[in-house]
Design a protein around this motif. Structure first.
Motif, PDB file in Angstrom:
ATOM      1  N   PRO A   1     -54.778 -33.118  -9.164  1.00  0.00           N
ATOM      2  CA  PRO A   1     -54.689 -32.882  -7.562  1.00  0.00           C
ATOM      3  C   PRO A   1     -56.215 -33.003  -7.286  1.00  0.00           C
ATOM      4  N   ALA A   2     -56.668 -33.510  -5.915  1.00  0.00           N
ATOM      5  CA  ALA A   2     -57.894 -33.265  -5.533  1.00  0.00           C
ATOM      6  C   ALA A   2     -58.557 -32.086  -5.398  1.00  0.00           C
ATOM      7  N   VAL A   3     -57.908 -30.998  -5.178  1.00  0.00           N
ATOM      8  CA  VAL A   3     -58.726 -29.723  -5.338  1.00  0.00           C
ATOM      9  C   VAL A   3     -59.141 -29.456  -6.773  1.00  0.00           C
ATOM     10  N   SER A   4     -58.210 -29.673  -7.576  1.00  0.00           N
ATOM     11  CA  SER A   4     -58.726 -29.630  -9.054  1.00  0.00           C
ATOM     12  C   SER A   4     -59.802 -30.540  -9.505  1.00  0.00           C
ATOM     13  N   ALA A   5     -59.934 -31.618  -8.803  1.00  0.00           N
ATOM     14  CA  ALA A   5     -61.003 -32.755  -9.160  1.00  0.00           C
ATOM     15  C   ALA A   5     -62.200 -32.044  -8.350  1.00  0.00           C
ATOM     16  N   LEU A   6     -62.335 -31.453  -7.332  1.00  0.00           N
ATOM     17  CA  LEU A   6     -63.276 -30.701  -6.597  1.00  0.00           C
ATOM     18  C   LEU A   6     -63.643 -29.524  -7.386  1.00  0.00           C
ATOM     19  N   LEU A   7     -62.976 -28.813  -7.999  1.00  0.00           N
ATOM     20  CA  LEU A   7     -63.372 -27.672  -8.811  1.00  0.00           C
ATOM     21  C   LEU A   7     -63.839 -27.952 -10.068  1.00  0.00           C
ATOM     22  N   HIS A   8     -63.610 -29.116 -10.511  1.00  0.00           N
ATOM     23  CA  HIS A   8     -64.091 -29.580 -11.903  1.00  0.00           C
ATOM     24  C   HIS A   8     -64.312 -30.808 -11.781  1.00  0.00           C
ATOM     25  N   PRO A   9     -65.540 -31.368 -10.872  1.00  0.00           N
ATOM     26  CA  PRO A   9     -65.895 -32.905 -11.212  1.00  0.00           C
ATOM     27  C   PRO A   9     -66.373 -33.362 -12.447  1.00  0.00           C
ATOM     28  N   ALA A  10     -66.863 -32.463 -13.233  1.00  0.00           N
ATOM     29  CA  ALA A  10     -67.294 -32.952 -14.675  1.00  0.00           C
ATOM     30  C   ALA A  10     -66.042 -33.430 -15.413  1.00  0.00           C
TER      31      ALA A  10
ATOM     32  N   GLY B   1     -51.479 -35.502  -5.570  1.00  0.00           N
ATOM     33  CA  GLY B   1     -51.385 -34.535  -4.484  1.00  0.00           C
ATOM     34  C   GLY B   1     -52.787 -33.956  -4.043  1.00  0.00           C
ATOM     35  N   TRP B   2     -52.733 -33.011  -3.111  1.00  0.00           N
ATOM     36  CA  TRP B   2     -53.960 -32.403  -2.648  1.00  0.00           C
ATOM     37  C   TRP B   2     -54.219 -31.298  -3.356  1.00  0.00           C
ATOM     38  N   ILE B   3     -53.325 -30.217  -3.323  1.00  0.00           N
ATOM     39  CA  ILE B   3     -53.357 -29.010  -4.008  1.00  0.00           C
ATOM     40  C   ILE B   3     -51.980 -28.398  -4.623  1.00  0.00           C
ATOM     41  N   HIS B   4     -51.465 -29.559  -5.132  1.00  0.00           N
ATOM     42  CA  HIS B   4     -50.144 -29.512  -5.730  1.00  0.00           C
ATOM     43  C   HIS B   4     -49.226 -28.980  -5.093  1.00  0.00           C
ATOM     44  N   GLU B   5     -49.149 -29.555  -3.536  1.00  0.00           N
ATOM     45  CA  GLU B   5     -48.362 -29.136  -2.622  1.00  0.00           C
ATOM     46  C   GLU B   5     -47.060 -29.471  -2.997  1.00  0.00           C
ATOM     47  N   ARG B   6     -45.974 -28.635  -2.455  1.00  0.00           N
ATOM     48  CA  ARG B   6     -44.621 -29.157  -2.494  1.00  0.00           C
ATOM     49  C   ARG B   6     -44.344 -30.126  -1.328  1.00  0.00           C
TER      50      ARG B   6
ATOM     51  N   GLU C   1     -47.721 -34.896   4.616  1.00  0.00           N
ATOM     52  CA  GLU C   1     -48.028 -35.702   3.140  1.00  0.00           C
ATOM     53  C   GLU C   1     -48.889 -36.696   3.199  1.00  0.00           C
ATOM     54  N   ARG C   2     -48.747 -37.432   4.301  1.00  0.00           N
ATOM     55  CA  ARG C   2     -49.575 -38.604   4.473  1.00  0.00           C
ATOM     56  C   ARG C   2     -51.189 -38.463   4.660  1.00  0.00           C
ATOM     57  N   ASP C   3     -51.407 -37.481   5.311  1.00  0.00           N
ATOM     58  CA  ASP C   3     -52.637 -36.908   5.639  1.00  0.00           C
ATOM     59  C   ASP C   3     -53.389 -36.350   4.194  1.00  0.00           C
ATOM     60  N   LEU C   4     -52.551 -35.484   3.571  1.00  0.00           N
ATOM     61  CA  LEU C   4     -53.182 -34.857   2.417  1.00  0.00           C
ATOM     62  C   LEU C   4     -53.324 -36.172   1.351  1.00  0.00           C
ATOM     63  N   ALA C   5     -52.421 -37.162   1.105  1.00  0.00           N
ATOM     64  CA  ALA C   5     -52.596 -38.240   0.399  1.00  0.00           C
ATOM     65  C   ALA C   5     -53.724 -38.983   0.519  1.00  0.00           C
ATOM     66  N   LEU C   6     -53.826 -39.337   1.720  1.00  0.00           N
ATOM     67  CA  LEU C   6     -55.207 -40.395   2.018  1.00  0.00           C
ATOM     68  C   LEU C   6     -56.547 -39.678   1.716  1.00  0.00           C
TER      69      LEU C   6
ATOM     70  N   SER D   1     -40.101 -37.103  -0.503  1.00  0.00           N
ATOM     71  CA  SER D   1     -39.868 -36.622   0.765  1.00  0.00           C
ATOM     72  C   SER D   1     -39.286 -37.928   1.447  1.00  0.00           C
ATOM     73  N   ALA D   2     -38.813 -37.572   2.705  1.00  0.00           N
ATOM     74  CA  ALA D   2     -38.537 -38.832   3.545  1.00  0.00           C
ATOM     75  C   ALA D   2     -39.914 -39.620   3.936  1.00  0.00           C
ATOM     76  N   ASP D   3     -41.129 -39.083   3.607  1.00  0.00           N
ATOM     77  CA  ASP D   3     -42.346 -39.927   3.905  1.00  0.00           C
ATOM     78  C   ASP D   3     -43.098 -40.371   2.616  1.00  0.00           C
ATOM     79  N   THR D   4     -42.676 -40.025   1.401  1.00  0.00           N
ATOM     80  CA  THR D   4     -43.287 -40.357   0.285  1.00  0.00           C
ATOM     81  C   THR D   4     -43.608 -41.948  -0.103  1.00  0.00           C
ATOM     82  N   LEU D   5     -42.401 -42.544   0.085  1.00  0.00           N
ATOM     83  CA  LEU D   5     -42.495 -44.121  -0.025  1.00  0.00           C
ATOM     84  C   LEU D   5     -43.369 -44.799   0.741  1.00  0.00           C
TER      85      LEU D   5
END
Length: 290
Positions: A93-102, A118-123, A132-137, A162-166
């Motif tokens: 998840p991007a938030v995890s990467a930002l918390l732990h860049p090392a 995902g961004w923050i392990h969102e449902r 979902e699109r905005d978070l994925a980008l 979701s209906a948007d995932t693909l």
């Protein structure tokens, strides 16, 4: 939106829902690289603190459970993989990467793949349209910045579409997904009856550490050596079939001492066989070339 009771639906309704995302042609190759009998794709979902954060839980106790993944789990995992020369895929998840860049630096430095989670392990199925699109980008941009390369694969945070995932996957130009469960071996994803060219590297809860070792203290945990037996049986069957053995783990789950003993023994056992250890991206690319 589908309305009414399921037993009231006309065939067109339930058939349309079923056909939205389906398994297409098998992509299991006739052979694996260098004459290997089977392929092994180990993956680690580096969720760390994002699970409680996603749920708005700010208890230092709960956050510390996730912090354990980066502080203790990741170094042990990287050391084990290095010992056996195994490339793996880390879904982050991007938030995890930002918390732990090392952690990201260590994954890349050791030759592992960094992929989307995902961004923050969102449902993702609970998000409003377009989110979902905005978070994925944003997540893809973040991982590219930290890892130096743009991710080519996705594992949805909750193993769901979701209906948007693909559509999001296609917009990102990803080569593979690893969230669906229609087969043991790779297959092509079909959407509304049309092949997509997307490789699915299927997951399964049997091959995931989280159900066996739940965070909820009220749910019983399975003895690690019993899990080892299950995973060895899964591997043995994949090996006999000449297919793919894919495994999903979490540093904050598998990294604990007794559980890591089981993982180490599993890796030692698998390494004694004629297998191709590969990242998920490498498996997808090999399947597409056959």
């Amino acid at each position: 939106m589908v309305t009414g009771q399921p037993f009231q639906w006309p065939e067109t309704v339930w058939r349309q829902q079923v056909d939205r995302v389906r398994a297409g042609r098998s992509l299991r190759p006739d052979r694996w690289p260098d004459g290997r009998q089977a392929a092994v794709a180990l993956s680690f979902d580096s969720d760390h603190e994002t699970i409680p954060l996603r749920d708005g839980e700010f208890s230092p106790c709960q956050l510390s459970q996730g912090e354990y993944g980066s502080r203790v789990g990741v170094p042990k995992i990287l050391d084990l993989l290095s010992t056996y020369g195994i490339p793996a895929t880390f879904f982050v998840p991007a938030v995890s990467a930002l918390l732990h860049p090392a952690d990201i630096d260590a994954y890349v430095r050791n030759g592992h793949e960094v992929a989307l989670h995902g961004w923050i392990h969102e449902r993702n199925t609970a998000l409003p349209a377009g989110v979902e699109r905005d978070l994925a980008l944003r997540a893809a941009d973040t991982l590219e910045q930290l890892a130096g390369t743009r991710p080519v694969g996705l594992r949805t945070p909750s193993w769901d579409f979701s209906a948007d995932t693909l559509a999001v996957i296609r917009e990102l130009g990803l080569r593979y997904d690893s969230s669906l469960m229609a087969d043991d071996d790779p297959y092509e994803v079909v959407a509304d009856g049309e092949p997509t060219g997307l490789v699915e590297i299927p997951v399964e809860w049997i091959r995931d550490d989280a159900p066996f070792f739940p965070r909820d203290p009220t749910r019983p945990s399975v003895p690690p050596r019993q899990v080892l037996t299950t995973w060895r049986d899964e591997f043995d069957a994949a090996y006999a079939d000449g297919g793919l053995f894919q495994l999903t783990m979490h540093p904050h789950v598998i990294g604990h001492r007794s559980r890591f003993v089981a993982l180490r023994q599993l890796v030692e056992y698998i390494a004694g066989h004629n297998v191709w250890f590969a990242s998920h991206a490498d498996v997808a690319d090999w399947c597409l070339r056959q």
